[in-house]
Design a protein around this motif. Structure first.
Motif, mmCIF file in Angstrom:
data_model
loop_
_atom_site.group_PDB
_atom_site.id
_atom_site.type_symbol
_atom_site.label_atom_id
_atom_site.label_comp_id
_atom_site.label_asym_id
_atom_site.label_seq_id
_atom_site.Cartn_x
_atom_site.Cartn_y
_atom_site.Cartn_z
ATOM 1 N N ASP A 341 0.842 -1.186 0.000
ATOM 2 C CA ASP A 341 0.000 0.000 0.000
ATOM 3 C C ASP A 341 0.880 1.240 0.000
ATOM 4 O O ASP A 341 2.108 1.138 -0.090
ATOM 5 N N ASN A 342 0.265 2.404 0.114
ATOM 6 C CA ASN A 342 1.004 3.668 0.085
ATOM 7 C C ASN A 342 1.203 4.282 1.455
ATOM 8 O O ASN A 342 1.655 5.417 1.569
ATOM 9 N N SER A 343 0.846 3.540 2.520
ATOM 10 C CA SER A 343 0.833 4.117 3.859
ATOM 11 C C SER A 343 2.010 3.635 4.688
ATOM 12 O O SER A 343 2.234 2.431 4.839
ATOM 13 N N GLY A 423 -9.012 4.843 -4.679
ATOM 14 C CA GLY A 423 -7.629 4.878 -4.234
ATOM 15 C C GLY A 423 -7.520 5.666 -2.943
ATOM 16 O O GLY A 423 -8.482 6.303 -2.497
ATOM 17 N N ASP A 424 -6.347 5.630 -2.354
ATOM 18 C CA ASP A 424 -6.115 6.327 -1.092
ATOM 19 C C ASP A 424 -5.535 7.715 -1.387
ATOM 20 O O ASP A 424 -4.428 7.832 -1.924
ATOM 21 N N SER A 425 -6.279 8.752 -1.030
ATOM 22 C CA SER A 425 -5.885 10.111 -1.381
ATOM 23 C C SER A 425 -4.929 10.750 -0.380
ATOM 24 O O SER A 425 -4.350 11.806 -0.669
ATOM 25 N N PRO A 427 -1.860 9.387 2.189
ATOM 26 C CA PRO A 427 -1.084 8.297 2.816
ATOM 27 C C PRO A 427 -0.692 8.576 4.254
ATOM 28 O O PRO A 427 -0.122 7.701 4.914
ATOM 29 N N HIS A 432 -7.373 3.883 5.252
ATOM 30 C CA HIS A 432 -6.908 3.235 4.025
ATOM 31 C C HIS A 432 -8.065 3.263 3.027
ATOM 32 O O HIS A 432 -9.071 2.567 3.193
ATOM 33 N N THR A 434 -7.963 2.594 -0.339
ATOM 34 C CA THR A 434 -7.814 1.796 -1.558
ATOM 35 C C THR A 434 -8.769 0.612 -1.526
ATOM 36 O O THR A 434 -8.757 -0.183 -0.572
ATOM 37 N N ASN A 455 -7.638 1.255 -7.085
ATOM 38 C CA ASN A 455 -7.196 2.596 -7.496
ATOM 39 C C ASN A 455 -7.108 2.684 -9.015
ATOM 40 O O ASN A 455 -6.096 3.058 -9.589
ATOM 41 N N ASP A 487 -1.616 7.446 -4.479
ATOM 42 C CA ASP A 487 -1.626 6.010 -4.219
ATOM 43 C C ASP A 487 -0.730 5.326 -5.252
ATOM 44 O O ASP A 487 0.012 5.967 -5.990
#
Length: 565
Positions: A341-343, A423-425, A427, A432, A434, A455, A487
């Motif tokens: 993920d992007n986090s 998607g996750d705007s 991070p 979350h 996504t 996403n 993301d």
């Protein structure tokens, strides 16, 4: 790829020609010789096969041969022997045999008395695949050399027995999976197989694909064991157009057997429900097996669980030509591995589980208007739960419409639509966003599989034509972008074993545009038990792909032959 299949066919035919169990093939090829004249066998086949063998399948020292510059043990090539008919069929089409569809020399169904029947089932698929995955990877101006252009071959053989009577059904199926000539430092589909079982460029496994029993009484059913499951496939449509929409545009978006791959995916557990002419209500609880791009499909994925329930309205007299569905799914992942993920917060919380609840619904309708049929399909999903240390809050939806001209040559079916997954705007927050696709057969909706519906926004136009009763063609054009530039671009179809998360992510570089994608496929089914599929896709990469690869043009193609009865 057809050249590789042809070269293999020559080797297989040499092995098979002395086998008394398949002498029935003589009738098959006698019709072929009749179609091409008295010298077809000696002149056409031998010269063509010899040339292809010299160019594409060169014998090396010892017990190995070479395919696309990869060493393959001879013993593995012998596993292709069951597809001799299909392979040779690719090299010269025996039109003279098409009139006789009863080529099977043995019975496959047996009456055991007391309404009990035994049916033997076999499925054999051989596929040659070609990938040209955009070019070498690059990041911050630095290029990393990769094996991005390559060919490989896969084979899936399944043998099963089905026992049925008035109150029960049981099925057991063994599967032999083989992939060969995988890239060792590659990108794309072939690299995914290699990543699951390095350093093997030739991989082979034999395992129990299915083994289940089902009890049936007055519409109620209870099944248990190792089985296949496809979300959205319950409450089977009767209308042929609705059935195509159900199978190819609704089912397996979130949970599926992933049979595009040479291994597939099974589920250990049980299901129960009630089915009638108008509705089907069902629930299930499963543990998925290894599989997909992992060629060993026998073990279970410890730590991953899926469960769910659905209410399905079938197309009946109550609501003619309407297919509707409400569903709930739970996905739990307790494997202590890194999630993609992007986090940063989620990545650092690897010890915490993933628990996702997905509520959704779909509706499809076909109506006769003018000279053809107008169809529409809508679906939507919402997700809540926990993504490691974060709260899950995500969505996905799709809207598709089409019109099929019924009384025109090839019955052209023109369709348009949009499919979108959130998607996750941000991070850096505690959410979350996504959409998580769980355990799908993502290839059904991303046939050049460098993306999926996480996403992603996919706007497409599509044409399906049937110019001959034996031939079906499909042509698609897609405009692909991401919904959140902060993301990742996701690809994959879910967990494949205990150690790989099952999805990969690519940075967007702050861009939204992913690619324009065109692809075409042809299905040729000359006999009830024999078919051939050809597929080609070309991606015109946009800003995101240009930021991640030295090139921005990608190609993916395959040729396959399937024998099934």
């Amino acid at each position: 790829m057809s050249l590789y299949l042809a070269a293999m066919a020559r080797y297989i035919w040499t092995l098979a020609s002395s086998c008394p169990e398949i002498r029935w093939l003589d009738a098959f090829f006698s019709r072929t010789r009749a179609a091409f004249g008295p010298n077809a066998n000696s002149d056409f086949r031998e010269k063509t096969m010899t040339y292809l063998s010299q160019q594409f399948l060169k014998t090396a020292a010892g017990n190995y041969c070479r395919l696309d510059n990869k060493q393959i043990p001879i013993r593995y090539l012998k596993k292709f022997a069951a597809t001799v008919t299909a392979c040779l069929f690719l090299c010269y089409i025996p039109t003279a045999c098409i009139a006789d569809e009863n080529l099977l020399p043995f019975p496959t169904e047996f009456n055991l008395g007391d309404e009990t029947r035994l049916k033997l089932e076999m499925n054999e698929r051989i596929r040659g695949e070609f990938a040209d995955w955009f070019g070498n990877q690059q990041a911050n101006g630095k290029v990393t050399p990769k094996e991005y252009s390559y060919n490989f071959v896969g084979n899936k053989f399944q043998l099963g027995a089905r026992l049925t009577n008035s109150f029960s059904e049981s099925f057991a199926q063994l599967q032999d999976t083989l992939v060969a000539a995988l890239p060792t430092n590659g990108l794309g589909v072939g690299a995914a197989y290699y990543q699951n079982r390095p350093p093997e460029t030739t991989q082979n496994s034999v395992f129990l694909r299915q083994g289940w029993s089902k009890l049936k009484y007055n519409g109620f059913f209870l099944s248990g064991g190792r089985q296949l499951y496809s979300d959205g496939a319950q409450g089977t449509a009767r209308n042929t157009s609705l059935k195509w929409i159900q199978d190819t545009r609704i089912a397996q978006r979130l949970i599926g057997p992933f049979d595009y791959t040479h291994t597939g995916r099974s589920f250990d557990g049980g299901a129960l429900g009630y089915s009638s002419d108008s509705i089907e209500v069902s629930g299930f609880g499963f543990v998925p097996t290894w599989g997909g791009f992992e060629t060993d499909g026998m073990p279970e994925i410890s730590g991953v669980d899926v469960a769910g329930a659905s209410l399905n309205l079938r197309d009946t007299g109550f609501l003619p030509n309407v297919l509707a569905r409400l569903s709930y799914y739970y996905y739990g992942d307790n494997r202590n591995i890194a999630a993609v993920d992007n986090s940063i917060a989620a990545t650092q919380a690897n010890g915490l589980p993933i628990n996702i609840h997905t509520l959704g619904g779909s509706i499809a309708h076909v109506i006769r208007i003018g000279p053809g049929n107008l169809d529409g399909m809508l679906y939507a999903f919402g997700q809540v739960g926990k993504w490691r240390a974060l709260n899950q809050a995500a969505w996905a939806y799709g809207a598709e419409f089409g019109y099929q001209f019924m009384d025109v040559w090839a019955s052209p079916w023109l369709r348009v639509g949009v499919n979108s997954g959130s998607g996750d705007s941000n991070p850096h927050d505690n959410t979350h966003g996504t959409f998580f696709q769980m355990l799908p057969t993502a290839w059904l909706y991303a046939q050049f599989p460098f993306y999926n519906m996480m996403n992603n926004q996919d706007v497409f136009v599509q044409a399906v034509l049937k110019p001959h009763p034996m031939i079906t063609t499909r042509i698609d054009f897609h405009s692909l972008s991401v919904n959140a530039s902060s993301d990742l671009v996701y690809s994959g179809s879910g967990a494949t074993n205990n150690t790989l998360f099952g999805y990969s992510g690519m940075k967007t570089g702050g861009y939204l545009d992913l690619a324009y994608l065109a692809h075409a496929s042809v299905n040729f089914k000359p006999l009830d038990f024999l078919q051939f599929n050809a597929f080609y896709a070309h991606a015109f990469g946009q800003s995101i792909l240009s930021a991640n690869y030295a090139g921005n043009q990608g190609n993916y193609a395959f040729l396959e032959a399937v024998v099934s009865f």
